[in-house]
Design a protein around this motif. Sequence first.
Motif, PDB file in Angstrom:
ATOM      1  N   ASN A 244       0.828  -1.220   0.000  1.00 54.69           N
ATOM      2  CA  ASN A 244       0.000   0.000   0.000  1.00 54.69           C
ATOM      3  C   ASN A 244       0.856   1.261   0.000  1.00 54.69           C
ATOM      4  O   ASN A 244       0.423   2.309  -0.491  1.00 54.69           O
ATOM      5  CB  ASN A 244      -0.935   0.006   1.205  1.00 54.69           C
ATOM      6  N   HIS A 245       2.066   1.164   0.553  1.00 59.51           N
ATOM      7  CA  HIS A 245       2.966   2.320   0.588  1.00 59.51           C
ATOM      8  C   HIS A 245       4.041   2.238  -0.495  1.00 59.51           C
ATOM      9  O   HIS A 245       5.012   3.018  -0.467  1.00 59.51           O
ATOM     10  CB  HIS A 245       3.627   2.425   1.964  1.00 59.51           C
ATOM     11  N   SER A 246       3.867   1.289  -1.429  1.00 64.10           N
ATOM     12  CA  SER A 246       4.806   1.131  -2.563  1.00 64.10           C
ATOM     13  C   SER A 246       6.241   0.958  -2.080  1.00 64.10           C
ATOM     14  O   SER A 246       7.188   1.525  -2.651  1.00 64.10           O
ATOM     15  CB  SER A 246       4.705   2.347  -3.504  1.00 64.10           C
ATOM     16  N   ILE A 247       6.400   0.171  -1.036  1.00 66.57           N
ATOM     17  CA  ILE A 247       7.737  -0.123  -0.508  1.00 66.57           C
ATOM     18  C   ILE A 247       8.155  -1.502  -0.994  1.00 66.57           C
ATOM     19  O   ILE A 247       7.408  -2.473  -0.861  1.00 66.57           O
ATOM     20  CB  ILE A 247       7.730  -0.065   1.030  1.00 66.57           C
ATOM     21  N   LEU A 257      11.907 -11.771   5.550  1.00 66.60           N
ATOM     22  CA  LEU A 257      11.332 -10.740   4.698  1.00 66.60           C
ATOM     23  C   LEU A 257      12.285  -9.556   4.722  1.00 66.60           C
ATOM     24  O   LEU A 257      12.543  -8.971   5.779  1.00 66.60           O
ATOM     25  CB  LEU A 257       9.949 -10.334   5.195  1.00 66.60           C
ATOM     26  N   ILE A 258      12.819  -9.202   3.566  1.00 64.53           N
ATOM     27  CA  ILE A 258      13.791  -8.119   3.454  1.00 64.53           C
ATOM     28  C   ILE A 258      13.098  -6.900   2.879  1.00 64.53           C
ATOM     29  O   ILE A 258      12.556  -6.947   1.759  1.00 64.53           O
ATOM     30  CB  ILE A 258      14.977  -8.539   2.567  1.00 64.53           C
ATOM     31  N   VAL A 259      13.076  -5.808   3.640  1.00 65.30           N
ATOM     32  CA  VAL A 259      12.392  -4.572   3.258  1.00 65.30           C
ATOM     33  C   VAL A 259      13.427  -3.499   2.982  1.00 65.30           C
ATOM     34  O   VAL A 259      14.375  -3.309   3.760  1.00 65.30           O
ATOM     35  CB  VAL A 259      11.436  -4.115   4.380  1.00 65.30           C
ATOM     36  N   SER A 260      13.261  -2.806   1.869  1.00 66.45           N
ATOM     37  CA  SER A 260      14.177  -1.728   1.488  1.00 66.45           C
ATOM     38  C   SER A 260      13.433  -0.399   1.521  1.00 66.45           C
ATOM     39  O   SER A 260      12.393  -0.242   0.852  1.00 66.45           O
ATOM     40  CB  SER A 260      14.744  -1.968   0.080  1.00 66.45           C
ATOM     41  N   LYS A 261      13.971   0.543   2.301  1.00 68.44           N
ATOM     42  CA  LYS A 261      13.347   1.884   2.401  1.00 68.44           C
ATOM     43  C   LYS A 261      14.426   2.904   2.730  1.00 68.44           C
ATOM     44  O   LYS A 261      15.245   2.692   3.638  1.00 68.44           O
ATOM     45  CB  LYS A 261      12.261   1.900   3.487  1.00 68.44           C
ATOM     46  N   ASP A 262      14.413   3.983   1.957  1.00 65.36           N
ATOM     47  CA  ASP A 262      15.353   5.088   2.149  1.00 65.36           C
ATOM     48  C   ASP A 262      16.806   4.606   2.128  1.00 65.36           C
ATOM     49  O   ASP A 262      17.646   5.054   2.927  1.00 65.36           O
ATOM     50  CB  ASP A 262      15.062   5.819   3.469  1.00 65.36           C
ATOM     51  N   GLY A 263      17.086   3.684   1.240  1.00 66.78           N
ATOM     52  CA  GLY A 263      18.453   3.211   1.089  1.00 66.78           C
ATOM     53  C   GLY A 263      18.919   2.253   2.168  1.00 66.78           C
ATOM     54  O   GLY A 263      20.096   1.886   2.197  1.00 66.78           O
ATOM     55  N   ARG A 264      18.032   1.831   3.028  1.00 70.06           N
ATOM     56  CA  ARG A 264      18.400   0.898   4.090  1.00 70.06           C
ATOM     57  C   ARG A 264      17.571  -0.378   3.972  1.00 70.06           C
ATOM     58  O   ARG A 264      16.432  -0.353   3.518  1.00 70.06           O
ATOM     59  CB  ARG A 264      18.167   1.526   5.472  1.00 70.06           C
ATOM     60  N   SER A 265      18.176  -1.502   4.370  1.00 68.45           N
ATOM     61  CA  SER A 265      17.502  -2.801   4.335  1.00 68.45           C
ATOM     62  C   SER A 265      17.164  -3.252   5.750  1.00 68.45           C
ATOM     63  O   SER A 265      17.964  -3.084   6.676  1.00 68.45           O
ATOM     64  CB  SER A 265      18.380  -3.856   3.651  1.00 68.45           C
ATOM     65  N   GLY A 274       7.698  -7.956  12.201  1.00 70.74           N
ATOM     66  CA  GLY A 274       7.188  -7.169  11.085  1.00 70.74           C
ATOM     67  C   GLY A 274       6.368  -5.975  11.537  1.00 70.74           C
ATOM     68  O   GLY A 274       6.532  -4.855  11.021  1.00 70.74           O
ATOM     69  N   LEU A 275       5.491  -6.182  12.524  1.00 69.32           N
ATOM     70  CA  LEU A 275       4.681  -5.079  13.034  1.00 69.32           C
ATOM     71  C   LEU A 275       5.549  -4.030  13.719  1.00 69.32           C
ATOM     72  O   LEU A 275       5.301  -2.827  13.605  1.00 69.32           O
ATOM     73  CB  LEU A 275       3.622  -5.613  13.997  1.00 69.32           C
ATOM     74  N   ASP A 276       6.566  -4.491  14.420  1.00 66.95           N
ATOM     75  CA  ASP A 276       7.478  -3.543  15.068  1.00 66.95           C
ATOM     76  C   ASP A 276       8.211  -2.704  14.018  1.00 66.95           C
ATOM     77  O   ASP A 276       8.402  -1.493  14.205  1.00 66.95           O
ATOM     78  CB  ASP A 276       8.468  -4.316  15.943  1.00 66.95           C
ATOM     79  N   LEU A 277       8.606  -3.341  12.913  1.00 60.17           N
ATOM     80  CA  LEU A 277       9.272  -2.587  11.837  1.00 60.17           C
ATOM     81  C   LEU A 277       8.329  -1.564  11.226  1.00 60.17           C
ATOM     82  O   LEU A 277       8.730  -0.408  10.973  1.00 60.17           O
ATOM     83  CB  LEU A 277       9.771  -3.550  10.767  1.00 60.17           C
TER      84      LEU A 277
END
Length: 310
Positions: A244-247, A257-265, A274-277
């Motif tokens: 929903n946030h195009s992340i 599960l590896i999430v990438s946002k603002d140049g950080r993984s 996951g909820l804490d992240l």
Amino acid sequence: MSHKNKKISSTPKHTIIKALEKAGGRPKAVTEAADTGSDSEDNSSPENLLTPKDVIAIVTKTIQSELRSIVSELRSEISELGSRTDVVENQLDVVSKHQQTTDTEIADLRAEFSTFKDQLEDLENRNRRNNIWIKNVPESISAEALPDYLEGLFLQMLPDLSKESLNLDRAHRALRPKPNPDQPPRDIIIRFHFFKTKERIMASARNAQSISYSGSHLQLYQDLAQSTLKKRRDLINVTKVLRNHSIKYKWGFPFQLIVSKDGRSHSVRTPEQGLDLLRRLHLIQDSDPSTSASPSQQKTSAPTPSWQKM
């Protein structure tokens, strides 16, 4: 020996009378209360009568003697009960320590078992790394025609793919009975000989909005262990918020599960992580009910024994 089971040889009244007789006489009132009407013996002469002071002294001494005897017996029984209580406490203390040791060993075994499960799951997924599933391939495509069908599909997805790299170790339908005409067709399971070829095809499938071939809308999935699929389903609320946030996110090996946002993984393995992240990335609020963990995902710790030797 229990005080309740002890037989008392005489009543306090008879004990007092015997003490008075031993002292050399008894008062007339006591004699009349103790005798049953016999006049054969007369102890009411003045020389045999005791003064009230003597009677009080004798009665007091007798009662004190009886009380000392009873107290002594009670002390003996209390001491015996105390000894038996010490034995029970010592035994219970040993059992409690043994239970605590057992609980610790069980916790260690559970941790090891969980590690072994993760390793086994990782091995199974590594064994499936070259496999993909394709949904919605019509049942009219026979097993003999399937290789040519798949070759045409993959060359449509990757026109520059050479036939040498498009080497399939095997391709077959899911091992279940053929469905009725009004039911969805069986999935196709494919194992590529080259891992890089499979990765290119899966990357093309992810980037394409839809895949159509020979009039069928197809879906391609990575072949995974059932335990991994369940873990992914447990994280569905997390991945939904990310989409929903195009992340961007991807799945890693071993499972994460590896999430990438603002140049950080960032990597998470459980719904709670996951909820804490999502909270740390300010994507959800603490009170958002749609992202709470399901009851099956919530774990409760076992109660801790409160025994303590006194």
